[in-house]
Design an enzyme around this catalytic site. Structure first.
Site, PDB file in Angstrom:
ATOM      1  N   ASP A  36       0.849  -1.186   0.000  1.00 35.31           N
ATOM      2  CA  ASP A  36       0.000   0.000   0.000  1.00 35.31           C
ATOM      3  C   ASP A  36       0.888   1.241   0.000  1.00 35.31           C
ATOM      4  O   ASP A  36       1.902   1.308   0.690  1.00 35.31           O
ATOM      5  CB  ASP A  36      -0.923  -0.002   1.226  1.00 35.31           C
ATOM      6  CG  ASP A  36      -2.045   1.006   1.087  1.00 35.31           C
ATOM      7  OD1 ASP A  36      -3.204   0.563   0.957  1.00 35.31           O
ATOM      8  OD2 ASP A  36      -1.783   2.232   1.099  1.00 35.31           O
ATOM      9  N   ILE A  37       0.496   2.230  -0.785  1.00 38.19           N
ATOM     10  CA  ILE A  37       1.297   3.436  -0.948  1.00 38.19           C
ATOM     11  C   ILE A  37       1.280   4.306   0.325  1.00 38.19           C
ATOM     12  O   ILE A  37       2.183   5.119   0.535  1.00 38.19           O
ATOM     13  CB  ILE A  37       0.792   4.220  -2.186  1.00 38.19           C
ATOM     14  CG1 ILE A  37       1.884   5.064  -2.781  1.00 38.19           C
ATOM     15  CG2 ILE A  37      -0.441   5.041  -1.887  1.00 38.19           C
ATOM     16  CD1 ILE A  37       1.572   5.566  -4.194  1.00 38.19           C
ATOM     17  N   ASN A  93     -12.741  -3.241   2.682  1.00 30.89           N
ATOM     18  CA  ASN A  93     -13.679  -2.127   2.684  1.00 30.89           C
ATOM     19  C   ASN A  93     -14.608  -2.291   1.491  1.00 30.89           C
ATOM     20  O   ASN A  93     -14.148  -2.461   0.354  1.00 30.89           O
ATOM     21  CB  ASN A  93     -12.930  -0.798   2.594  1.00 30.89           C
ATOM     22  CG  ASN A  93     -12.145  -0.501   3.853  1.00 30.89           C
ATOM     23  OD1 ASN A  93     -12.582  -0.821   4.957  1.00 30.89           O
ATOM     24  ND2 ASN A  93     -10.975   0.102   3.706  1.00 30.89           N
ATOM     25  N   VAL A 102     -11.027   2.722  -3.830  1.00 30.63           N
ATOM     26  CA  VAL A 102     -10.635   2.151  -5.124  1.00 30.63           C
ATOM     27  C   VAL A 102     -11.615   1.011  -5.421  1.00 30.63           C
ATOM     28  O   VAL A 102     -11.683   0.029  -4.657  1.00 30.63           O
ATOM     29  CB  VAL A 102      -9.181   1.627  -5.104  1.00 30.63           C
ATOM     30  CG1 VAL A 102      -8.829   1.026  -6.468  1.00 30.63           C
ATOM     31  CG2 VAL A 102      -8.206   2.740  -4.742  1.00 30.63           C
ATOM     32  N   HIS A 106     -10.196  -5.429  -3.212  1.00 33.85           N
ATOM     33  CA  HIS A 106      -8.841  -5.627  -2.684  1.00 33.85           C
ATOM     34  C   HIS A 106      -8.920  -5.943  -1.202  1.00 33.85           C
ATOM     35  O   HIS A 106      -9.745  -5.376  -0.484  1.00 33.85           O
ATOM     36  CB  HIS A 106      -7.958  -4.395  -2.919  1.00 33.85           C
ATOM     37  CG  HIS A 106      -8.555  -3.122  -2.414  1.00 33.85           C
ATOM     38  ND1 HIS A 106      -9.519  -2.426  -3.126  1.00 33.85           N
ATOM     39  CD2 HIS A 106      -8.352  -2.423  -1.276  1.00 33.85           C
ATOM     40  CE1 HIS A 106      -9.868  -1.345  -2.449  1.00 33.85           C
ATOM     41  NE2 HIS A 106      -9.187  -1.320  -1.303  1.00 33.85           N
ATOM     42  N   HIS A 108      -6.880  -5.716   2.269  1.00 37.15           N
ATOM     43  CA  HIS A 108      -5.728  -5.147   2.962  1.00 37.15           C
ATOM     44  C   HIS A 108      -5.197  -6.211   3.913  1.00 37.15           C
ATOM     45  O   HIS A 108      -5.965  -6.756   4.708  1.00 37.15           O
ATOM     46  CB  HIS A 108      -6.139  -3.953   3.831  1.00 37.15           C
ATOM     47  CG  HIS A 108      -6.700  -2.775   3.100  1.00 37.15           C
ATOM     48  ND1 HIS A 108      -5.997  -1.608   2.948  1.00 37.15           N
ATOM     49  CD2 HIS A 108      -7.909  -2.570   2.511  1.00 37.15           C
ATOM     50  CE1 HIS A 108      -6.751  -0.717   2.293  1.00 37.15           C
ATOM     51  NE2 HIS A 108      -7.910  -1.284   2.021  1.00 37.15           N
TER      52      HIS A 108
HETATM   53  P1  5GP Z   1      -9.698   1.382   0.205  1.00 33.66           P
HETATM   54  O1  5GP Z   1      -9.856   2.676   0.961  1.00 33.66           O
HETATM   55  O2  5GP Z   1     -10.383   1.445  -1.139  1.00 33.66           O
HETATM   56  O3  5GP Z   1     -10.081   0.181   1.006  1.00 33.66           O
HETATM   57  O4  5GP Z   1      -8.144   1.213  -0.009  1.00 33.66           O
HETATM   58  C1  5GP Z   1      -7.446   1.719  -1.109  1.00 33.66           C
HETATM   59  C2  5GP Z   1      -5.994   1.673  -0.737  1.00 33.66           C
HETATM   60  O5  5GP Z   1      -5.250   1.850  -1.908  1.00 33.66           O
HETATM   61  C3  5GP Z   1      -5.565   2.782   0.241  1.00 33.66           C
HETATM   62  O6  5GP Z   1      -5.037   2.189   1.416  1.00 33.66           O
HETATM   63  C4  5GP Z   1      -4.518   3.563  -0.546  1.00 33.66           C
HETATM   64  O7  5GP Z   1      -3.425   3.978   0.241  1.00 33.66           O
HETATM   65  C5  5GP Z   1      -4.094   2.575  -1.618  1.00 33.66           C
HETATM   66  N1  5GP Z   1      -3.667   3.185  -2.855  1.00 33.66           N
HETATM   67  C6  5GP Z   1      -4.291   4.197  -3.536  1.00 33.66           C
HETATM   68  N2  5GP Z   1      -3.629   4.482  -4.672  1.00 33.66           N
HETATM   69  C7  5GP Z   1      -2.567   3.631  -4.707  1.00 33.66           C
HETATM   70  C8  5GP Z   1      -1.504   3.458  -5.655  1.00 33.66           C
HETATM   71  O8  5GP Z   1      -1.403   4.118  -6.677  1.00 33.66           O
HETATM   72  N3  5GP Z   1      -0.584   2.500  -5.364  1.00 33.66           N
HETATM   73  C9  5GP Z   1      -0.666   1.739  -4.234  1.00 33.66           C
HETATM   74  N4  5GP Z   1       0.295   0.820  -4.047  1.00 33.66           N
HETATM   75  N5  5GP Z   1      -1.646   1.872  -3.332  1.00 33.66           N
HETATM   76  C10 5GP Z   1      -2.590   2.820  -3.564  1.00 33.66           C
END
Ligand code: 5GP
Length: 120
Positions: A36-37, A93, A102, A106, A108
């Protein structure tokens, strides 16, 4: 895979297609895993299935084997990351109220340190 330029295409579609870089920690026939970034724990890795779905909810009508391959992939990645003994947290999520940002399903994987009680 979706066509380039598709408005529904997410950043994770692009990572899977190799169009943008990511710190990939595992890839097999079923899943891709990358760091995760914005890590929320010492270890924070995202696992996506190679067969696209928008969220966990979108998986409900998919073949059980496809869902199972995703879940087994998550566990295999956690093991590869050295988290099997200490344990780890898996978060999916699902939808806006859960904070999904996103819209490509996915998981985590969080771990590598004591995480505290969920929600505390
Ligand atoms: P969500 O909030 O949808 O459950 O998690 C999306 C995750 O994707 C977040 O933890 C965010 O930091 C990660 N993320 C968003 N953009 C990127 C990216 O371009 N590269 C990577 N490696 N992670 C990303």
């Amino acid at each position: 895979m979706q066509a380039p330029g598709n408005p529904d295409e997410t950043i994770f579609d692009k990572i899977l297609a190799g169009q943008i870089p990511a710190a990939i920690v595992h890839e097999d026939d079923h899943v891709l895993a990358f760091k995760d970034i914005q890590p929320q724990a010492k270890v924070h890795v995202l696992v996506i299935p190679k067969l696209r779905a928008t969220s966990l909810h979108d998986l409900k009508d998919r073949p059980v084997a496809q869902i199972g391959a995703f879940m087994a992939g998550v566990a295999r990645v956690a093991e590869k990351l050295g988290l099997a003994q200490g344990g780890y947290r898996v978060v999916l999520n699902t939808g806006p109220d859960a904070g999904q940002t996103v819209f490509y399903v996915h998981a985590h994987i969080l771990g590598g340190e004591p995480l505290g009680r969920f929600g505390a």
